[in-house]
Write a protein that holds these residues in place. Structure first.
Motif, PDB file in Angstrom:
ATOM      1  N   LEU A   1       0.776 -10.336   2.327  1.00 21.41           N
ATOM      2  CA  LEU A   1       0.113 -11.642   2.305  1.00 21.41           C
ATOM      3  C   LEU A   1      -0.727 -11.822   1.042  1.00 21.41           C
ATOM      4  CD1 LEU A   1      -1.042 -11.500   6.040  1.00 21.41           C
ATOM      5  CD2 LEU A   1       0.798 -12.933   5.135  1.00 21.41           C
ATOM      6  N   LEU A   2      -1.334 -10.724   0.572  1.00 23.52           N
ATOM      7  CA  LEU A   2      -2.203 -10.814  -0.609  1.00 23.52           C
ATOM      8  C   LEU A   2      -1.386 -10.837  -1.903  1.00 23.52           C
ATOM      9  CD1 LEU A   2      -5.018  -8.304   0.448  1.00 23.52           C
ATOM     10  CD2 LEU A   2      -5.330 -10.740   0.009  1.00 23.52           C
ATOM     11  N   ALA A   3      -0.248 -10.119  -1.910  1.00 27.33           N
ATOM     12  CA  ALA A   3       0.562 -10.022  -3.132  1.00 27.33           C
ATOM     13  C   ALA A   3       0.982 -11.397  -3.623  1.00 27.33           C
ATOM     14  CB  ALA A   3       1.780  -9.139  -2.875  1.00 27.33           C
ATOM     15  N   ALA A   4       1.285 -12.291  -2.681  1.00 34.59           N
ATOM     16  CA  ALA A   4       1.704 -13.649  -3.049  1.00 34.59           C
ATOM     17  C   ALA A   4       0.580 -14.418  -3.741  1.00 34.59           C
ATOM     18  CB  ALA A   4       2.139 -14.400  -1.790  1.00 34.59           C
ATOM     19  N   ARG A   5      -0.638 -13.936  -3.581  1.00 37.04           N
ATOM     20  CA  ARG A   5      -1.799 -14.613  -4.190  1.00 37.04           C
ATOM     21  C   ARG A   5      -2.354 -13.828  -5.380  1.00 37.04           C
ATOM     22  NH1 ARG A   5      -1.143 -15.575   0.978  1.00 37.04           N
ATOM     23  NH2 ARG A   5      -1.693 -17.620   1.858  1.00 37.04           N
ATOM     24  N   GLY A   6      -1.604 -12.796  -5.830  1.00 37.61           N
ATOM     25  CA  GLY A   6      -2.015 -12.033  -7.004  1.00 37.61           C
ATOM     26  C   GLY A   6      -3.181 -11.093  -6.752  1.00 37.61           C
ATOM     27  N   ARG A   7      -3.380 -10.721  -5.495  1.00 38.22           N
ATOM     28  CA  ARG A   7      -4.481  -9.801  -5.169  1.00 38.22           C
ATOM     29  C   ARG A   7      -3.929  -8.626  -4.354  1.00 38.22           C
ATOM     30  NH1 ARG A   7      -9.474 -12.967  -2.737  1.00 38.22           N
ATOM     31  NH2 ARG A   7     -10.715 -11.422  -3.841  1.00 38.22           N
ATOM     32  N   GLY A   8      -4.750  -7.645  -4.089  1.00 35.75           N
ATOM     33  CA  GLY A   8      -4.249  -6.473  -3.361  1.00 35.75           C
ATOM     34  C   GLY A   8      -5.372  -5.711  -2.684  1.00 35.75           C
ATOM     35  N   ILE A   9      -5.014  -4.502  -2.196  1.00 38.07           N
ATOM     36  CA  ILE A   9      -5.956  -3.618  -1.500  1.00 38.07           C
ATOM     37  C   ILE A   9      -6.115  -2.355  -2.327  1.00 38.07           C
ATOM     38  CG2 ILE A   9      -6.375  -2.295   0.622  1.00 38.07           C
ATOM     39  CD1 ILE A   9      -4.754  -4.283   2.150  1.00 38.07           C
ATOM     40  N   ALA A  10      -7.353  -1.851  -2.435  1.00 40.76           N
ATOM     41  CA  ALA A  10      -7.618  -0.642  -3.223  1.00 40.76           C
ATOM     42  C   ALA A  10      -8.110   0.482  -2.313  1.00 40.76           C
ATOM     43  CB  ALA A  10      -8.666  -0.936  -4.291  1.00 40.76           C
ATOM     44  N   TRP A  11      -7.670   1.701  -2.669  1.00 45.52           N
ATOM     45  CA  TRP A  11      -8.124   2.903  -1.947  1.00 45.52           C
ATOM     46  C   TRP A  11      -9.102   3.660  -2.843  1.00 45.52           C
ATOM     47  CZ3 TRP A  11      -9.099   5.859   1.989  1.00 45.52           C
ATOM     48  CH2 TRP A  11      -9.255   7.234   1.807  1.00 45.52           C
ATOM     49  N   LEU A  12     -10.245   4.062  -2.273  1.00 45.22           N
ATOM     50  CA  LEU A  12     -11.255   4.788  -3.043  1.00 45.22           C
ATOM     51  C   LEU A  12     -11.670   6.031  -2.253  1.00 45.22           C
ATOM     52  CD1 LEU A  12     -12.541   4.176  -5.782  1.00 45.22           C
ATOM     53  CD2 LEU A  12     -14.444   3.101  -4.594  1.00 45.22           C
ATOM     54  N   GLY A  13     -11.190   7.194  -2.681  1.00 38.02           N
ATOM     55  CA  GLY A  13     -11.511   8.444  -1.973  1.00 38.02           C
ATOM     56  C   GLY A  13     -12.157   9.449  -2.910  1.00 38.02           C
TER      57      GLY A  13
ATOM     58  N   HIS B   1     -17.645   7.299   1.724  1.00 40.92           N
ATOM     59  CA  HIS B   1     -18.910   6.947   1.058  1.00 40.92           C
ATOM     60  C   HIS B   1     -18.731   6.761  -0.452  1.00 40.92           C
ATOM     61  CE1 HIS B   1     -18.586  11.319   0.931  1.00 40.92           C
ATOM     62  NE2 HIS B   1     -19.217  11.238  -0.226  1.00 40.92           N
ATOM     63  N   ALA B   2     -17.530   7.081  -0.976  1.00 48.46           N
ATOM     64  CA  ALA B   2     -17.257   6.845  -2.407  1.00 48.46           C
ATOM     65  C   ALA B   2     -17.416   5.361  -2.742  1.00 48.46           C
ATOM     66  CB  ALA B   2     -15.829   7.291  -2.734  1.00 48.46           C
ATOM     67  N   VAL B   3     -17.268   4.483  -1.744  1.00 48.56           N
ATOM     68  CA  VAL B   3     -17.371   3.030  -1.945  1.00 48.56           C
ATOM     69  C   VAL B   3     -18.760   2.623  -2.446  1.00 48.56           C
ATOM     70  CG1 VAL B   3     -17.329   0.810  -0.690  1.00 48.56           C
ATOM     71  CG2 VAL B   3     -15.564   2.527  -0.267  1.00 48.56           C
TER      72      VAL B   3
ATOM     73  N   ALA C   1     -15.428   4.272   5.984  1.00 42.53           N
ATOM     74  CA  ALA C   1     -15.264   5.140   7.153  1.00 42.53           C
ATOM     75  C   ALA C   1     -15.854   6.516   6.835  1.00 42.53           C
ATOM     76  CB  ALA C   1     -13.790   5.256   7.515  1.00 42.53           C
ATOM     77  N   PRO C   2     -16.276   7.270   7.858  1.00 47.54           N
ATOM     78  CA  PRO C   2     -17.004   8.516   7.598  1.00 47.54           C
ATOM     79  C   PRO C   2     -16.152   9.677   7.115  1.00 47.54           C
ATOM     80  CG  PRO C   2     -16.778   8.163   9.962  1.00 47.54           C
ATOM     81  CD  PRO C   2     -16.245   6.940   9.294  1.00 47.54           C
ATOM     82  N   THR C   3     -14.839   9.675   7.405  1.00 48.59           N
ATOM     83  CA  THR C   3     -13.988  10.794   6.973  1.00 48.59           C
ATOM     84  C   THR C   3     -12.802  10.270   6.184  1.00 48.59           C
ATOM     85  OG1 THR C   3     -12.539  10.754   8.919  1.00 48.59           O
ATOM     86  CG2 THR C   3     -14.566  12.055   9.101  1.00 48.59           C
ATOM     87  N   GLU C   4     -12.290  11.133   5.321  1.00 48.77           N
ATOM     88  CA  GLU C   4     -11.138  10.771   4.485  1.00 48.77           C
ATOM     89  C   GLU C   4      -9.912  10.449   5.349  1.00 48.77           C
ATOM     90  OE1 GLU C   4      -9.983  11.825   0.048  1.00 48.77           O
ATOM     91  OE2 GLU C   4     -11.903  11.510   0.970  1.00 48.77           O
ATOM     92  N   ILE C   5      -9.738  11.225   6.432  1.00 52.23           N
ATOM     93  CA  ILE C   5      -8.568  11.011   7.307  1.00 52.23           C
ATOM     94  C   ILE C   5      -8.630   9.627   7.941  1.00 52.23           C
ATOM     95  CG2 ILE C   5      -7.566  11.724   9.521  1.00 52.23           C
ATOM     96  CD1 ILE C   5      -8.035  14.610   8.693  1.00 52.23           C
ATOM     97  N   LEU C   6      -9.803   9.277   8.482  1.00 49.47           N
ATOM     98  CA  LEU C   6      -9.951   7.974   9.132  1.00 49.47           C
ATOM     99  C   LEU C   6      -9.818   6.844   8.103  1.00 49.47           C
ATOM    100  CD1 LEU C   6     -10.521   6.142  11.498  1.00 49.47           C
ATOM    101  CD2 LEU C   6     -12.950   6.642  11.269  1.00 49.47           C
ATOM    102  N   ALA C   7     -10.450   7.024   6.941  1.00 49.36           N
ATOM    103  CA  ALA C   7     -10.385   5.989   5.902  1.00 49.36           C
ATOM    104  C   ALA C   7      -8.935   5.776   5.448  1.00 49.36           C
ATOM    105  CB  ALA C   7     -11.269   6.376   4.711  1.00 49.36           C
ATOM    106  N   GLU C   8      -8.189   6.868   5.272  1.00 52.50           N
ATOM    107  CA  GLU C   8      -6.786   6.754   4.844  1.00 52.50           C
ATOM    108  C   GLU C   8      -5.948   6.058   5.905  1.00 52.50           C
ATOM    109  OE1 GLU C   8      -4.442   9.736   3.122  1.00 52.50           O
ATOM    110  OE2 GLU C   8      -6.046  10.584   1.913  1.00 52.50           O
ATOM    111  N   GLN C   9      -6.227   6.367   7.166  1.00 52.14           N
ATOM    112  CA  GLN C   9      -5.458   5.720   8.239  1.00 52.14           C
ATOM    113  C   GLN C   9      -5.720   4.212   8.241  1.00 52.14           C
ATOM    114  OE1 GLN C   9      -4.359   7.796  11.519  1.00 52.14           O
ATOM    115  NE2 GLN C   9      -4.744   6.195  13.018  1.00 52.14           N
ATOM    116  N   HIS C  10      -7.001   3.828   8.085  1.00 54.45           N
ATOM    117  CA  HIS C  10      -7.336   2.407   7.978  1.00 54.45           C
ATOM    118  C   HIS C  10      -6.586   1.778   6.814  1.00 54.45           C
ATOM    119  CE1 HIS C  10     -10.211   1.919  11.103  1.00 54.45           C
ATOM    120  NE2 HIS C  10     -11.164   2.653  10.570  1.00 54.45           N
TER     121      HIS C  10
END
Length: 684
Positions: free
Chosen positions: A328-340, A367-369, A308-317
């Motif tokens: 749903l992912l935790a049960a499969r040993g995976r997760g979500i990562a935040w990169l700011g 854009h840190a991604v 996302a183009p802004t930190e605020i929008l990316a954090e909200q997502h």
């Protein structure tokens, strides 16, 4: 091999600055307007305000001294006399305009008590011979006089390869490209100037048709090249994350959401990379569609990135997706990562390790991604929100994260600025477009009012009423601090003013120069309902979702673009309460509202339909706002107009695939002629 520019003249440098490098570039550099030097008018037949050419003899010449010296030249054409007045002149002017000289003069005749006069007219010696064609006036730049440019264009026109690139069956017998260009550079005097200026003349039609065809060929070539690429086949698994997310959502998908989910899911199952634009009005539910696409990707054992183009929008997502997907992912040993951008080194290194190992199934960030240190184990889907806010290079970098072993990532681009149909047919012709044209139930219509800043006190009183009802308010300003160059009320001053006017109310301030942690803290207070008023710059333009906010005030609304105003308005009306948007415009001592600003504010007051807003925006501003940096390095259409030339665009769309199939060599020459190396940028 390096080109030696040291011997270039200023005029040659100016030509290069205008992009006039090849003979064909010069041949396609068409006049802005024309001057008629083919006829002589008798002074006795002229009227006040006429722009005419006369042939006369100089009968008097003097320099009038004073604070502002003037060269005054009296001429006589045998029917009357005229005074030529020059405030800027050189000795060479005096010499050329000495008594007895026979000259040709072109300028605007002004009447008065002292008789006829012209201010700073053009003049030249009268040779007795008149041109047979209208004189072109070209777009130019500093250091490039019209006389030099005319000669350069003539030379380019003579050298350019203007052989036919259209297939024989569609060539027009009379208006070949050569004939059309010769005519437009030197039209004959009897031609209708109106037909030249509104570009309805057949010669203009030929050029516009060719330009649109080049664009369609370029887009279709990019699409066909991409269809030859390979991408991972991603198929949803029964009972996995995708189905779990659908079951867990606290709302039902609208019919439009179900339709676009099916379109995207079908694309992801193909071995060719998806290249799809998901468009929908503010609040139409694009994020949940993106989440379901990501779930398909993760179910297939691959990784997904959302940028996302802004930190605020990316954090909200991130927060929203984490709520939906983490269990749903935790049960499969995976997760979500935040990169700011503001992460500490140790935290960032841990996130990078999770991404590289594949444990982070979904990576959300700015854009840190796409930075070099970010290495995905198996990236198969890239989702780009508000795609027009990213440049070509950034989008290509995200694609490059997977582009190895002959595979490309699937690409889903999202936009809350709906693309008008004519724009989708032209600049987005290489994309598949999915449209969410239905808002979820429960969204309240937003009433929009256009208000003079002189009624500011009334607006502040309205804020007080909203706060007493337990509602929250946004106040958006275009600048952060005082600027002497631009007379705008700034966010900092407005924050202080509202804090004084609303005692006992927490008024927050948010702008792009604040540290990420500060922004996060302010947004948290507003989201949790602890802050009554949020004064902000346009960092809250997209993505911020606070259902309790029911009033949006936009200061200096005349300074914002139409789609930006619509995006900002979309921050309210997200809950059950009646909501309003107040567009405050400045007038000062005298009305300063230009026609464009007036048209924008009128459109906002008349409709809340994002597609109608987009259509009007295209009328008012042209295509630039929708494209963002998609065209970086390539010009927008120079000659054709997407609305007026819809019939030519349809012709070009029909002919392009036929040409690529039956005449690929002509198609390649045609694109090179019109776009040169710029066609590459259309592929992003």
């Amino acid at each position: 091999m390096a080109v030696d520019r040291s011997r270039e003249s200023p005029a040659q440098r100016a030509l290069r600055k205008l992009g006039l490098r090849r003979p064909i570039d010069l041949a396609l550099h068409l006049p802005l307007r024309y001057e008629d030097e083919t006829r002589i008018t008798a002074l006795a037949d002229t009227h006040d305000g006429d722009v005419v050419q006369i042939a006369a003899t100089v009968v008097g010449s003097e320099i009038r001294p004073g604070p502002r010296r003037q060269l005054l030249v009296t001429v006589d054409d045998g029917t009357d006399r005229c005074l030529l007045r020059f405030f800027s002149f050189y000795p060479s002017h005096q010499k050329a305009l000495a008594p007895g000289a026979r000259i040709r003069v072109r300028g605007e005749v002004r009447g008065g008590f002292a008789g006829r006069q012209m201010l700073h007219p053009q003049f030249r010696p009268d040779t007795g011979e008149l041109p047979t064609a209208l004189t072109p006036v070209y777009p130019t730049t500093a250091g490039l006089p019209q006389s030099y440019l005319r000669k350069a264009v003539l030379a380019g026109l003579a050298r350019a390869d203007l052989s036919e690139t259209l297939p024989a069956q569609v060539q027009h017998a009379h208006w070949s490209l050569r004939t059309a260009l010769d005519f437009l550079h030197h039209p004959t005097p009897e031609v209708s100037l109106a037909a030249l200026e509104d570009r309805s003349h057949p010669a203009w039609q030929r050029l516009k048709a060719e330009e649109l065809l080049a664009q369609q060929l370029s887009q279709l070539t990019a699409k066909r090249e991409r269809d030859q690429l390979r991408a991972p086949r991603l198929q949803a698994m029964a009972g996995a994350v995708h189905d779990g997310l659908l079951a867990a959502l606290p709302f039902a998908l609208t019919g439009a959401q179900q339709r676009v989910v099916a379109e995207i899911t079908a694309d992801l199952a193909k071995p060719q990379p998806m290249h799809r634009l998901l468009q929908g009005d503010v609040g139409s539910g694009k994020t949940v569609v993106a989440a379901l696409a990501a779930a398909v990707c993760m179910d297939a054992g691959w990784q997904c990135a959302l940028m996302a183009p802004t930190e605020i929008l990316a954090e909200q997502h991130f927060r929203k997706l984490a709520d939906w997907l983490e269990p749903l992912l935790a049960a499969r040993g995976r997760g979500i990562a935040w990169l700011g951008g503001g992460q500490k080194k140790k935290e960032r290194e841990a996130v990078l390790a999770r991404i590289a190992s594949g444990e982070a199934a979904l990576v959300v960030g700015t854009h840190a991604v796409i930075q070099d240190k970010v290495q995905f184990q198996r990236l198969a889907l890239a989702v780009i929100d508000e795609q027009h806010r990213f440049g070509v290079a950034q989008r290509l970098a995200l694609r490059g994260k997977l582009a190895r072993d002959g595979q490309e990532p699937h690409l889903l681009m999202m936009s809350a600025t709906p693309i008008p149909r004519t724009l989708a047919m032209s600049y987005y012709a290489d994309l598949d477009v999915s449209t969410i044209d239905e808002l979820p139930p429960g969204r309240t219509p937003v009433v929009t009012r256009v208000v003079n800043e002189g009624r500011r006190d009334e607006v502040v009183a309205r804020i007080g009423e909203q706060l007493r009802e337990g509602r929250q308010v946004y106040w958006v300003c275009p600048l952060i601090e005082e600027s002497e160059a631009v007379d705008l009320v700034n966010a900092t001053a407005t924050h202080a003013e509202l804090s004084d006017a609303l005692p006992g109310v927490l008024v927050g301030l948010l702008h792009a120069r604040m540290a990420p942690a500060e922004k996060k803290a302010v947004m948290a207070l507003f989201t949790e309902g602890l802050m009554g008023v949020l004064v902000s710059t346009t960092v809250i333009e997209v993505g911020v979702d606070v259902p309790n906010a029911s009033l949006m005030v936009i200061e200096h609304a005349e300074r914002f673009g139409l789609s930006q105003l619509h995006q900002l308005r979309g921050r309210v009306g997200r809950g059950a309460a009646a909501s309003a948007c107040v567009l405050l415009y400045a007038t000062g001592d005298a009305p300063r509202l230009g026609e464009t600003a007036r048209a924008r504010l009128k459109a906002m007051a008349e409709t809340t339909d994002g597609f109608e807003i987009a259509r009007r925006d295209l009328e008012i501003r042209g295509p630039g706002e929708f494209l963002g940096e998609r065209q970086s390095g390539a010009p927008l259409l120079r000659f054709a107009d997407l609305e007026e030339d819809a019939a030519l665009l349809a012709w070009a769309r029909e002919l392009a695939p036929q040409m690529l199939d039956a005449h690929p060599d002509l198609a390649e020459r045609h694109v090179h002629r019109w776009l040169g190396g710029k066609a590459e940028f259309l592929k992003a």
